[in-house]
Write a protein that holds these residues in place. Structure first.
Motif, short mmCIF file in Angstrom:
data_model
loop_
_atom_site.label_atom_id
_atom_site.label_comp_id
_atom_site.label_asym_id
_atom_site.label_seq_id
_atom_site.Cartn_x
_atom_site.Cartn_y
_atom_site.Cartn_z
N TRP A 164 12.15 -11.25 -8.62
CA TRP A 164 12.48 -10.25 -7.61
C TRP A 164 11.44 -10.26 -6.49
N PRO A 165 11.80 -9.73 -5.33
CA PRO A 165 10.79 -9.47 -4.30
C PRO A 165 9.74 -8.49 -4.85
N ALA A 166 8.50 -8.68 -4.49
CA ALA A 166 7.42 -7.85 -5.03
C ALA A 166 7.55 -6.40 -4.55
N VAL A 167 7.25 -5.47 -5.45
CA VAL A 167 7.26 -4.04 -5.17
C VAL A 167 5.81 -3.55 -5.08
N LYS A 168 5.59 -2.59 -4.23
CA LYS A 168 4.25 -2.04 -4.06
C LYS A 168 3.66 -1.62 -5.41
N ASP A 169 2.46 -2.09 -5.67
CA ASP A 169 1.69 -1.75 -6.88
C ASP A 169 2.40 -2.16 -8.17
N ASP A 170 3.40 -3.04 -8.07
CA ASP A 170 4.15 -3.46 -9.26
C ASP A 170 4.67 -2.27 -10.04
N ARG A 171 5.07 -1.21 -9.34
CA ARG A 171 5.44 0.02 -10.04
C ARG A 171 6.77 -0.08 -10.78
N ASN A 172 7.55 -1.14 -10.54
CA ASN A 172 8.75 -1.38 -11.34
C ASN A 172 8.44 -2.23 -12.58
N VAL A 173 7.19 -2.65 -12.74
CA VAL A 173 6.80 -3.56 -13.81
C VAL A 173 5.80 -2.92 -14.77
N VAL A 174 4.80 -2.26 -14.23
CA VAL A 174 3.68 -1.76 -15.02
C VAL A 174 3.52 -0.26 -14.80
N GLY A 175 3.26 0.46 -15.88
CA GLY A 175 2.99 1.88 -15.78
C GLY A 175 4.21 2.74 -16.02
N ALA A 176 4.00 4.05 -15.99
CA ALA A 176 5.06 5.00 -16.33
C ALA A 176 6.24 4.94 -15.38
N THR A 177 6.04 4.49 -14.14
CA THR A 177 7.16 4.38 -13.20
C THR A 177 8.13 3.26 -13.58
N ALA A 178 7.74 2.40 -14.52
CA ALA A 178 8.61 1.32 -14.97
C ALA A 178 9.40 1.67 -16.23
N VAL A 179 9.19 2.88 -16.76
CA VAL A 179 9.79 3.26 -18.04
C VAL A 179 11.23 3.75 -17.84
N ALA A 180 12.15 3.15 -18.60
CA ALA A 180 13.54 3.59 -18.63
C ALA A 180 13.80 4.41 -19.89
#
Length: 520
Positions: free
Chosen positions: A113-129
Protein backbone atom coordinates in the motif's frame (compact mmCIF):
# COMPACT_ATOMS: atom_id res chain seq x y z
CA UNK A 1 20.35 -18.48 -5.31
CA UNK A 2 23.25 -18.53 -2.86
CA UNK A 3 22.78 -20.14 0.54
CA UNK A 4 24.86 -20.68 3.66
CA UNK A 5 23.23 -24.00 4.42
CA UNK A 6 24.28 -27.57 3.77
CA UNK A 7 23.29 -29.20 0.50
CA UNK A 8 23.65 -32.71 1.93
CA UNK A 9 21.22 -32.35 4.84
CA UNK A 10 17.92 -34.20 4.44
CA UNK A 11 14.87 -33.23 6.52
CA UNK A 12 11.71 -35.31 6.52
CA UNK A 13 8.57 -35.79 8.61
CA UNK A 14 7.16 -39.26 9.08
CA UNK A 15 3.47 -40.01 8.65
CA UNK A 16 1.66 -42.69 10.65
CA UNK A 17 -1.73 -44.04 9.66
CA UNK A 18 -4.33 -44.72 12.33
CA UNK A 19 -8.00 -45.52 12.82
CA UNK A 20 -8.12 -42.84 15.50
CA UNK A 21 -8.23 -39.09 15.20
CA UNK A 22 -5.38 -36.89 13.98
CA UNK A 23 -4.46 -33.22 14.57
CA UNK A 24 -1.91 -31.33 12.46
CA UNK A 25 -0.87 -27.83 13.52
CA UNK A 26 2.03 -25.39 13.53
CA UNK A 27 3.05 -26.31 17.06
CA UNK A 28 3.60 -29.81 18.46
CA UNK A 29 2.13 -28.98 21.90
CA UNK A 30 -1.04 -27.59 20.34
CA UNK A 31 -1.40 -30.72 18.20
CA UNK A 32 -0.98 -32.93 21.25
CA UNK A 33 -3.62 -30.86 23.06
CA UNK A 34 -6.12 -31.58 20.30
CA UNK A 35 -5.20 -35.28 20.22
CA UNK A 36 -5.74 -35.49 23.99
CA UNK A 37 -9.25 -34.10 23.55
CA UNK A 38 -9.99 -36.72 20.89
CA UNK A 39 -8.67 -39.44 23.21
CA UNK A 40 -10.94 -38.14 25.98
CA UNK A 41 -13.98 -38.71 23.76
CA UNK A 42 -14.27 -35.36 22.03
CA UNK A 43 -14.93 -35.00 18.34
CA UNK A 44 -13.17 -32.88 15.72
CA UNK A 45 -14.84 -29.62 16.81
CA UNK A 46 -13.89 -30.16 20.46
CA UNK A 47 -10.29 -30.81 19.43
CA UNK A 48 -10.30 -27.75 17.18
CA UNK A 49 -11.43 -25.40 19.95
CA UNK A 50 -8.80 -26.70 22.36
CA UNK A 51 -6.10 -26.53 19.69
CA UNK A 52 -7.07 -22.99 18.71
CA UNK A 53 -6.67 -21.60 22.22
CA UNK A 54 -3.50 -23.60 22.79
CA UNK A 55 -1.96 -22.09 19.65
CA UNK A 56 -2.78 -18.62 20.99
CA UNK A 57 -0.52 -19.40 23.96
CA UNK A 58 2.40 -21.27 22.38
CA UNK A 59 2.42 -19.10 19.23
CA UNK A 60 1.15 -15.79 20.66
CA UNK A 61 2.72 -13.81 17.80
CA UNK A 62 0.74 -15.77 15.20
CA UNK A 63 -2.83 -15.90 16.48
CA UNK A 64 -4.99 -15.85 19.58
CA UNK A 65 -8.02 -14.20 21.19
CA UNK A 66 -6.90 -10.81 19.84
CA UNK A 67 -7.18 -11.98 16.23
CA UNK A 68 -9.65 -13.54 13.81
CA UNK A 69 -9.98 -16.19 11.15
CA UNK A 70 -12.34 -18.77 9.71
CA UNK A 71 -12.97 -22.48 9.49
CA UNK A 72 -14.51 -25.06 7.17
CA UNK A 73 -16.28 -27.97 8.85
CA UNK A 74 -17.33 -31.40 7.56
CA UNK A 75 -19.92 -33.34 9.56
CA UNK A 76 -19.70 -36.96 8.47
CA UNK A 77 -23.08 -38.15 9.75
CA UNK A 78 -24.88 -35.30 7.97
CA UNK A 79 -22.61 -35.51 4.92
CA UNK A 80 -22.64 -31.72 5.01
CA UNK A 81 -20.07 -28.94 5.05
CA UNK A 82 -20.25 -25.62 6.92
CA UNK A 83 -18.22 -22.42 6.60
CA UNK A 84 -17.73 -20.25 9.69
CA UNK A 85 -16.22 -16.79 9.27
CA UNK A 86 -14.86 -14.99 12.31
CA UNK A 87 -12.74 -12.46 10.48
CA UNK A 88 -11.87 -9.07 11.87
CA UNK A 89 -13.86 -5.91 11.12
CA UNK A 90 -12.97 -2.23 11.23
CA UNK A 91 -14.42 -0.22 14.16
CA UNK A 92 -17.50 1.93 13.55
CA UNK A 93 -15.68 5.10 14.64
CA UNK A 94 -12.76 4.60 12.25
CA UNK A 95 -12.21 7.67 10.07
CA UNK A 96 -10.11 7.12 6.92
CA UNK A 97 -8.96 10.75 7.27
CA UNK A 98 -7.00 9.67 10.35
CA UNK A 99 -4.77 7.58 8.04
CA UNK A 100 -3.31 10.23 5.70
CA UNK A 101 -0.94 9.10 2.97
CA UNK A 102 2.60 10.41 3.18
CA UNK A 103 3.01 10.49 -0.58
CA UNK A 104 6.39 8.81 -0.15
CA UNK A 105 7.10 5.14 -0.58
CA UNK A 106 5.16 2.10 0.47
CA UNK A 107 3.97 0.65 3.77
CA UNK A 108 6.76 -0.81 5.89
CA UNK A 109 5.08 -4.18 6.48
CA UNK A 110 3.27 -6.88 4.49
CA UNK A 111 1.31 -5.02 1.86
CA UNK A 112 2.39 -2.79 -1.03
CA UNK A 113 0.00 0.00 0.00
CA UNK A 114 1.00 3.66 -0.19
CA UNK A 115 2.67 4.61 3.10
CA UNK A 116 0.48 6.11 5.85
CA UNK A 117 1.69 8.72 8.29
CA UNK A 118 3.45 7.09 11.27
CA UNK A 119 2.45 3.64 9.95
CA UNK A 120 -0.72 4.04 12.00
CA UNK A 121 -2.54 1.43 9.90
CA UNK A 122 0.24 -1.08 10.68
CA UNK A 123 1.57 -0.53 14.20
CA UNK A 124 -0.11 0.50 17.43
CA UNK A 125 -3.67 0.73 18.70
CA UNK A 126 -4.84 2.63 15.59
CA UNK A 127 -4.21 -0.57 13.60
CA UNK A 128 -6.44 -2.76 15.79
CA UNK A 129 -9.64 -4.17 14.27
CA UNK A 130 -12.50 -5.90 16.08
CA UNK A 131 -11.20 -9.38 16.97
CA UNK A 132 -13.30 -12.43 16.07
CA UNK A 133 -11.44 -15.54 17.21
CA UNK A 134 -13.27 -16.01 20.51
CA UNK A 135 -16.67 -15.48 18.87
CA UNK A 136 -15.77 -18.02 16.20
CA UNK A 137 -14.83 -20.69 18.71
CA UNK A 138 -17.91 -19.88 20.75
CA UNK A 139 -20.16 -20.27 17.71
CA UNK A 140 -18.57 -23.60 16.78
CA UNK A 141 -18.96 -24.81 20.36
CA UNK A 142 -22.60 -23.79 20.59
CA UNK A 143 -23.48 -25.66 17.41
CA UNK A 144 -21.34 -28.77 17.39
CA UNK A 145 -19.28 -29.37 20.54
CA UNK A 146 -19.75 -32.37 22.79
CA UNK A 147 -17.48 -31.26 25.66
CA UNK A 148 -17.75 -28.33 28.05
CA UNK A 149 -16.36 -24.92 27.06
CA UNK A 150 -14.26 -24.62 30.21
CA UNK A 151 -12.83 -28.12 29.76
CA UNK A 152 -11.65 -27.23 26.26
CA UNK A 153 -9.93 -24.04 27.43
CA UNK A 154 -8.23 -25.69 30.40
CA UNK A 155 -5.18 -26.97 28.46
CA UNK A 156 -4.47 -23.45 27.19
CA UNK A 157 -4.91 -22.07 30.72
CA UNK A 158 -2.40 -24.60 32.01
CA UNK A 159 0.11 -23.77 29.27
CA UNK A 160 -0.24 -20.02 29.81
CA UNK A 161 0.17 -20.45 33.58
CA UNK A 162 3.33 -22.49 33.03
CA UNK A 163 4.58 -20.16 30.29
CA UNK A 164 5.66 -21.18 26.77
CA UNK A 165 9.20 -22.45 26.41
CA UNK A 166 11.79 -20.11 24.89
CA UNK A 167 14.01 -21.71 22.25
CA UNK A 168 16.06 -20.68 19.21
CA UNK A 169 13.00 -20.56 16.95
CA UNK A 170 10.97 -18.33 19.27
CA UNK A 171 14.03 -16.09 19.65
CA UNK A 172 14.37 -15.88 15.87
CA UNK A 173 10.75 -14.86 15.41
CA UNK A 174 10.95 -12.32 18.24
CA UNK A 175 14.16 -10.85 16.82
CA UNK A 176 12.42 -10.25 13.48
CA UNK A 177 10.06 -7.78 15.20
CA UNK A 178 12.05 -6.64 18.24
CA UNK A 179 12.32 -3.01 17.13
CA UNK A 180 8.54 -2.69 16.77
CA UNK A 181 7.77 -4.72 19.90
CA UNK A 182 9.92 -2.26 21.86
CA UNK A 183 7.49 0.55 20.96
CA UNK A 184 4.91 -0.95 23.35
CA UNK A 185 6.47 -1.35 26.83
CA UNK A 186 3.69 -3.74 27.89
CA UNK A 187 4.39 -6.12 24.99
CA UNK A 188 8.14 -5.70 25.39
CA UNK A 189 7.95 -6.73 29.03
CA UNK A 190 6.84 -10.21 27.93
CA UNK A 191 9.02 -10.80 24.88
CA UNK A 192 12.13 -8.63 25.26
CA UNK A 193 14.99 -8.53 27.74
CA UNK A 194 15.55 -5.01 29.10
CA UNK A 195 12.97 -3.80 26.57
CA UNK A 196 15.40 -4.36 23.71
CA UNK A 197 16.71 -7.90 23.15
CA UNK A 198 14.75 -11.07 22.36
CA UNK A 199 14.46 -13.38 25.32
CA UNK A 200 16.53 -16.43 24.50
CA UNK A 201 18.47 -19.25 26.06
CA UNK A 202 22.26 -19.03 26.06
CA UNK A 203 24.08 -20.99 23.35
CA UNK A 204 25.21 -23.72 25.77
CA UNK A 205 22.39 -23.42 28.31
CA UNK A 206 20.95 -26.62 29.76
CA UNK A 207 18.06 -25.06 31.69
CA UNK A 208 14.73 -23.90 30.30
CA UNK A 209 13.37 -20.37 30.16
CA UNK A 210 9.73 -19.47 29.70
CA UNK A 211 7.66 -16.47 28.68
CA UNK A 212 5.47 -14.91 31.34
CA UNK A 213 1.94 -15.33 29.99
CA UNK A 214 0.22 -15.01 33.38
CA UNK A 215 -1.96 -12.16 32.13
CA UNK A 216 -3.36 -14.29 29.33
CA UNK A 217 -3.80 -17.18 31.76
CA UNK A 218 -6.03 -15.01 33.95
CA UNK A 219 -8.05 -13.89 30.94
CA UNK A 220 -8.51 -17.47 29.72
CA UNK A 221 -9.72 -18.46 33.20
CA UNK A 222 -12.27 -15.67 33.07
CA UNK A 223 -13.28 -16.73 29.55
CA UNK A 224 -13.66 -20.35 30.64
CA UNK A 225 -15.92 -19.37 33.53
CA UNK A 226 -17.96 -16.54 31.99
CA UNK A 227 -18.26 -17.86 28.43
CA UNK A 228 -17.25 -16.56 25.02
CA UNK A 229 -19.55 -13.53 25.03
CA UNK A 230 -17.73 -12.07 28.03
CA UNK A 231 -15.00 -11.16 25.60
CA UNK A 232 -17.53 -9.01 23.73
CA UNK A 233 -20.04 -7.90 26.35
CA UNK A 234 -18.52 -8.42 29.81
CA UNK A 235 -15.48 -7.61 31.91
CA UNK A 236 -12.99 -8.80 29.30
CA UNK A 237 -14.59 -6.59 26.65
CA UNK A 238 -14.33 -3.54 28.91
CA UNK A 239 -10.68 -4.28 29.65
CA UNK A 240 -9.74 -4.72 25.99
CA UNK A 241 -11.58 -1.56 24.91
CA UNK A 242 -10.12 0.55 27.73
CA UNK A 243 -6.61 -0.65 26.90
CA UNK A 244 -6.87 -0.02 23.16
CA UNK A 245 -8.56 3.37 23.53
CA UNK A 246 -5.97 4.32 26.14
CA UNK A 247 -3.27 3.66 23.56
CA UNK A 248 -4.98 5.74 20.88
CA UNK A 249 -7.32 3.31 19.12
CA UNK A 250 -11.02 3.75 18.37
CA UNK A 251 -12.34 0.31 19.33
CA UNK A 252 -15.57 0.65 21.33
CA UNK A 253 -17.81 -1.42 23.56
CA UNK A 254 -20.48 -1.13 20.88
CA UNK A 255 -18.07 -2.60 18.31
CA UNK A 256 -17.38 -5.56 20.57
CA UNK A 257 -21.00 -6.15 21.56
CA UNK A 258 -22.13 -5.99 17.95
CA UNK A 259 -19.62 -8.52 16.67
CA UNK A 260 -20.91 -11.96 15.68
CA UNK A 261 -19.19 -14.88 13.96
CA UNK A 262 -21.28 -16.05 11.01
CA UNK A 263 -22.04 -19.41 9.45
CA UNK A 264 -22.32 -19.45 5.66
CA UNK A 265 -23.00 -22.01 3.02
CA UNK A 266 -19.55 -23.01 1.82
CA UNK A 267 -18.38 -22.34 -1.69
CA UNK A 268 -18.52 -25.82 -3.19
CA UNK A 269 -16.95 -26.83 -6.51
CA UNK A 270 -16.48 -30.18 -8.19
CA UNK A 271 -13.46 -31.51 -10.01
CA UNK A 272 -14.01 -35.02 -11.28
CA UNK A 273 -15.10 -37.16 -8.33
CA UNK A 274 -13.82 -34.61 -5.78
CA UNK A 275 -15.98 -32.02 -4.04
CA UNK A 276 -14.12 -29.04 -2.54
CA UNK A 277 -15.71 -27.03 0.26
CA UNK A 278 -14.23 -23.55 0.69
CA UNK A 279 -14.82 -20.22 2.35
CA UNK A 280 -16.97 -17.84 0.29
CA UNK A 281 -16.68 -14.07 0.17
CA UNK A 282 -13.66 -11.95 1.02
CA UNK A 283 -11.23 -14.85 1.39
CA UNK A 284 -8.98 -16.90 -0.88
CA UNK A 285 -11.75 -19.48 -1.35
CA UNK A 286 -13.00 -17.96 -4.64
CA UNK A 287 -9.39 -17.71 -5.85
CA UNK A 288 -8.86 -21.41 -5.12
CA UNK A 289 -12.03 -22.18 -7.07
CA UNK A 290 -10.78 -20.11 -10.01
CA UNK A 291 -7.53 -22.08 -9.95
CA UNK A 292 -9.30 -25.44 -9.95
CA UNK A 293 -11.69 -24.39 -12.72
CA UNK A 294 -8.76 -23.29 -14.88
CA UNK A 295 -6.60 -26.35 -14.27
CA UNK A 296 -6.43 -28.90 -17.11
CA UNK A 297 -8.07 -32.22 -16.38
CA UNK A 298 -5.95 -35.30 -15.86
CA UNK A 299 -2.52 -34.97 -14.29
CA UNK A 300 -1.46 -31.34 -14.79
CA UNK A 301 2.29 -30.75 -14.84
CA UNK A 302 4.13 -27.97 -13.00
CA UNK A 303 3.97 -25.38 -15.85
CA UNK A 304 0.21 -26.00 -16.16
CA UNK A 305 -0.17 -25.57 -12.40
CA UNK A 306 1.82 -22.33 -12.65
CA UNK A 307 -0.41 -21.01 -15.44
CA UNK A 308 -3.57 -21.78 -13.46
CA UNK A 309 -2.16 -20.10 -10.34
CA UNK A 310 -1.17 -16.99 -12.31
CA UNK A 311 -4.65 -16.70 -13.81
CA UNK A 312 -6.28 -17.13 -10.39
CA UNK A 313 -4.13 -14.44 -8.76
CA UNK A 314 -4.71 -12.03 -11.66
CA UNK A 315 -8.45 -12.54 -11.31
CA UNK A 316 -8.31 -11.93 -7.56
CA UNK A 317 -6.48 -8.64 -7.96
CA UNK A 318 -8.90 -7.50 -10.65
CA UNK A 319 -12.04 -8.34 -8.67
CA UNK A 320 -11.09 -7.97 -5.00
CA UNK A 321 -8.26 -5.48 -5.03
CA UNK A 322 -4.54 -5.97 -4.48
CA UNK A 323 -4.00 -7.74 -1.19
CA UNK A 324 -0.53 -9.09 -1.74
CA UNK A 325 2.34 -9.16 0.69
CA UNK A 326 5.95 -8.89 -0.27
CA UNK A 327 7.75 -12.23 -0.40
CA UNK A 328 10.10 -11.47 2.47
CA UNK A 329 7.64 -10.10 5.02
CA UNK A 330 6.66 -12.51 7.81
CA UNK A 331 2.91 -12.90 8.09
CA UNK A 332 1.33 -13.82 11.39
CA UNK A 333 -1.06 -16.70 10.90
CA UNK A 334 -1.57 -20.24 12.12
CA UNK A 335 -3.41 -23.11 10.47
CA UNK A 336 -4.43 -26.49 11.80
CA UNK A 337 -6.53 -29.39 10.57
CA UNK A 338 -8.39 -32.13 12.47
CA UNK A 339 -10.01 -35.43 11.54
CA UNK A 340 -11.64 -37.71 14.10
CA UNK A 341 -12.34 -41.44 14.04
CA UNK A 342 -15.90 -40.81 12.77
CA UNK A 343 -14.61 -38.90 9.74
CA UNK A 344 -15.60 -35.39 10.92
CA UNK A 345 -13.05 -32.84 9.70
CA UNK A 346 -12.18 -29.23 10.51
CA UNK A 347 -9.77 -26.86 8.75
CA UNK A 348 -9.07 -23.70 10.79
CA UNK A 349 -6.96 -20.67 9.94
CA UNK A 350 -6.54 -17.96 12.58
CA UNK A 351 -4.37 -14.86 12.53
CA UNK A 352 -3.18 -11.58 14.02
CA UNK A 353 -2.19 -10.58 10.44
CA UNK A 354 1.39 -9.32 10.90
CA UNK A 355 3.79 -11.18 13.14
CA UNK A 356 2.94 -9.90 16.66
CA UNK A 357 -0.11 -8.21 15.09
CA UNK A 358 -0.23 -4.49 15.89
CA UNK A 359 2.73 -4.97 18.25
CA UNK A 360 0.32 -3.81 20.90
CA UNK A 361 -0.71 -5.62 24.05
CA UNK A 362 -4.02 -5.28 25.82
CA UNK A 363 -2.12 -4.97 29.07
CA UNK A 364 -5.09 -5.67 31.35
CA UNK A 365 -5.76 -9.01 29.66
CA UNK A 366 -2.27 -10.05 28.50
CA UNK A 367 -3.61 -10.51 24.96
CA UNK A 368 -1.60 -9.39 21.88
CA UNK A 369 -3.87 -7.55 19.47
CA UNK A 370 -4.28 -7.80 15.70
CA UNK A 371 -3.43 -5.16 13.11
CA UNK A 372 -6.38 -5.99 10.87
CA UNK A 373 -6.69 -2.38 9.69
CA UNK A 374 -3.64 -3.03 7.52
CA UNK A 375 -5.74 -5.39 5.40
CA UNK A 376 -7.44 -2.32 3.89
CA UNK A 377 -6.00 -0.23 1.08
CA UNK A 378 -5.49 3.27 2.57
CA UNK A 379 -5.92 4.84 -0.87
CA UNK A 380 -9.56 5.88 -1.45
CA UNK A 381 -11.65 4.58 -4.31
CA UNK A 382 -10.21 1.06 -4.49
CA UNK A 383 -12.14 -2.24 -4.16
CA UNK A 384 -10.62 -2.79 -0.70
CA UNK A 385 -10.30 0.80 0.53
CA UNK A 386 -10.30 1.61 4.24
CA UNK A 387 -13.74 2.32 5.71
CA UNK A 388 -15.62 2.05 9.00
CA UNK A 389 -17.59 -1.05 9.96
CA UNK A 390 -16.18 -3.12 7.12
CA UNK A 391 -15.04 -6.76 7.10
CA UNK A 392 -11.40 -7.34 6.29
CA UNK A 393 -10.36 -9.01 3.05
CA UNK A 394 -8.46 -12.14 4.09
CA UNK A 395 -5.97 -14.32 2.25
CA UNK A 396 -6.84 -17.41 4.27
CA UNK A 397 -7.87 -20.62 2.50
CA UNK A 398 -8.99 -23.46 4.78
CA UNK A 399 -10.33 -26.19 2.51
CA UNK A 400 -11.99 -29.57 2.86
CA UNK A 401 -12.16 -32.06 -0.01
CA UNK A 402 -14.53 -35.02 -0.08
CA UNK A 403 -13.37 -37.92 -2.24
CA UNK A 404 -14.79 -41.40 -2.93
CA UNK A 405 -12.21 -42.80 -0.48
CA UNK A 406 -12.83 -40.19 2.24
CA UNK A 407 -11.26 -36.77 1.94
CA UNK A 408 -8.80 -34.31 3.43
CA UNK A 409 -8.61 -30.98 5.25
CA UNK A 410 -5.91 -28.47 4.34
CA UNK A 411 -4.80 -24.93 4.97
CA UNK A 412 -1.70 -22.86 5.56
CA UNK A 413 -0.22 -19.73 6.99
CA UNK A 414 1.84 -17.42 4.83
CA UNK A 415 -0.29 -14.51 3.67
CA UNK A 416 -0.83 -14.38 -0.06
CA UNK A 417 1.24 -17.54 -0.52
CA UNK A 418 -1.48 -19.53 1.27
CA UNK A 419 -3.79 -20.20 -1.65
CA UNK A 420 -1.01 -21.44 -3.93
CA UNK A 421 0.27 -23.86 -1.31
CA UNK A 422 -3.18 -25.26 -0.56
CA UNK A 423 -4.05 -25.51 -4.27
CA UNK A 424 -0.86 -27.39 -5.15
CA UNK A 425 -1.22 -29.81 -2.25
CA UNK A 426 -4.84 -30.47 -3.23
CA UNK A 427 -3.70 -31.14 -6.81
CA UNK A 428 -1.00 -33.53 -5.61
CA UNK A 429 -3.46 -35.41 -3.40
CA UNK A 430 -6.11 -35.80 -6.09
CA UNK A 431 -4.91 -35.48 -9.68
CA UNK A 432 -1.45 -36.86 -8.89
CA UNK A 433 -2.68 -39.55 -6.50
CA UNK A 434 -0.04 -38.82 -3.85
CA UNK A 435 -0.22 -39.79 -0.21
CA UNK A 436 -0.23 -36.89 2.25
CA UNK A 437 3.42 -37.66 3.08
CA UNK A 438 4.41 -37.53 -0.59
CA UNK A 439 2.46 -34.33 -1.21
CA UNK A 440 3.97 -32.41 1.71
CA UNK A 441 7.51 -33.43 0.74
CA UNK A 442 7.04 -32.54 -2.93
CA UNK A 443 8.61 -29.26 -4.17
CA UNK A 444 6.20 -26.36 -4.71
CA UNK A 445 6.25 -22.97 -6.36
CA UNK A 446 4.76 -19.59 -5.51
CA UNK A 447 3.24 -17.15 -7.99
CA UNK A 448 1.63 -14.65 -5.64
CA UNK A 449 4.01 -11.86 -6.69
CA UNK A 450 5.63 -10.64 -9.88
CA UNK A 451 8.30 -13.36 -9.68
CA UNK A 452 7.70 -17.10 -9.73
CA UNK A 453 9.56 -18.52 -6.73
CA UNK A 454 10.38 -22.15 -7.46
CA UNK A 455 11.81 -24.81 -5.21
CA UNK A 456 15.34 -25.61 -6.32
CA UNK A 457 14.50 -29.31 -6.03
CA UNK A 458 12.41 -29.08 -9.22
CA UNK A 459 14.09 -30.61 -12.25
CA UNK A 460 16.22 -28.50 -14.59
CA UNK A 461 13.79 -29.29 -17.41
CA UNK A 462 10.83 -28.04 -15.36
CA UNK A 463 12.66 -24.86 -14.35
CA UNK A 464 13.57 -24.18 -17.98
CA UNK A 465 9.95 -24.61 -19.07
CA UNK A 466 8.77 -22.30 -16.29
CA UNK A 467 11.30 -19.64 -17.30
CA UNK A 468 9.78 -19.49 -20.78
CA UNK A 469 6.65 -17.81 -19.37
CA UNK A 470 7.75 -16.38 -16.03
CA UNK A 471 10.56 -14.57 -14.29
CA UNK A 472 11.84 -17.40 -12.10
CA UNK A 473 13.75 -17.29 -8.82
CA UNK A 474 14.84 -20.56 -7.20
CA UNK A 475 15.15 -21.10 -3.48
CA UNK A 476 16.08 -24.20 -1.47
CA UNK A 477 14.09 -25.85 1.27
CA UNK A 478 14.68 -23.66 4.34
CA UNK A 479 13.30 -23.22 7.85
CA UNK A 480 13.02 -19.41 7.62
CA UNK A 481 11.45 -17.69 5.84
CA UNK A 482 8.88 -20.07 4.36
CA UNK A 483 8.95 -19.32 0.65
CA UNK A 484 5.91 -21.49 -0.09
CA UNK A 485 3.70 -20.93 2.98
CA UNK A 486 3.42 -23.24 6.00
CA UNK A 487 0.67 -25.84 5.45
CA UNK A 488 -0.91 -28.38 7.81
CA UNK A 489 -3.27 -31.12 6.69
CA UNK A 490 -5.05 -34.34 7.57
CA UNK A 491 -6.36 -37.10 5.31
CA UNK A 492 -8.92 -39.87 5.59
CA UNK A 493 -8.75 -42.77 3.16
CA UNK A 494 -10.95 -45.86 3.51
CA UNK A 495 -11.44 -45.27 7.23
CA UNK A 496 -7.75 -44.69 7.96
CA UNK A 497 -6.51 -41.25 9.06
CA UNK A 498 -3.13 -39.53 8.68
CA UNK A 499 -1.65 -36.05 8.74
CA UNK A 500 1.42 -33.99 7.92
CA UNK A 501 2.77 -30.48 8.43
CA UNK A 502 5.27 -28.17 6.72
CA UNK A 503 8.43 -30.25 6.49
CA UNK A 504 10.81 -27.38 7.23
CA UNK A 505 8.94 -26.01 10.26
CA UNK A 506 10.73 -27.12 13.46
CA UNK A 507 7.59 -26.66 15.57
CA UNK A 508 4.80 -27.93 13.30
CA UNK A 509 3.75 -31.51 13.95
CA UNK A 510 0.99 -34.08 13.72
CA UNK A 511 -0.38 -35.79 16.83
CA UNK A 512 -2.46 -38.96 16.97
CA UNK A 513 -5.31 -39.76 19.32
CA UNK A 514 -3.79 -43.23 19.77
CA UNK A 515 -0.55 -41.67 21.09
CA UNK A 516 -2.27 -39.50 23.69
CA UNK A 517 -1.20 -39.97 27.30
CA UNK A 518 -4.83 -40.64 28.22
CA UNK A 519 -4.92 -43.84 26.15
CA UNK A 520 -1.51 -45.17 27.16
Amino acid sequence: MQTNFANTQVIRKSVVETAGGVVSSQHARASRTGADVLAAGGDAIDAAIATAFALGVVEPWMSGPGGGGAMVIWRSKEQRAYALNFGMESPAALDPADYPLTGQGRVSDLFPWPAVKDDRNVVGATAVAIPGMVAGMGAAHDRFATMGWGDLLQPAIDMATEGPLIDWFSALLTASSARLIARDPDLAAIFLEDGTWPRMAAWTATGQQRLNMSGMADSLRRLAQAGARDFYEGALARSVVDDIRGKGGCLSLEDMAGYKARFFEPLTIGRGAVQYHLLPGLTAGPTFAHYMNGLPQGRPDTPQIAAALKAAYDHRIATMGHDGETHDSPSCTSHFSVVDRQGNMVAVTQTLLSIFGARTLSQSTGIPMNNGIMWFDPEPGKPNSLAAGKPCLMNICPAIAITPEGGFALGASGGRKIMGAVAQLATYLTDHGMTIEEAFHAPRLDLSGDTLVANAALSEETLERLSMDHSVQTRPFEAYPFAWACPSGVMRRNGVNSGCTEVMSPWADTALESQSASVR
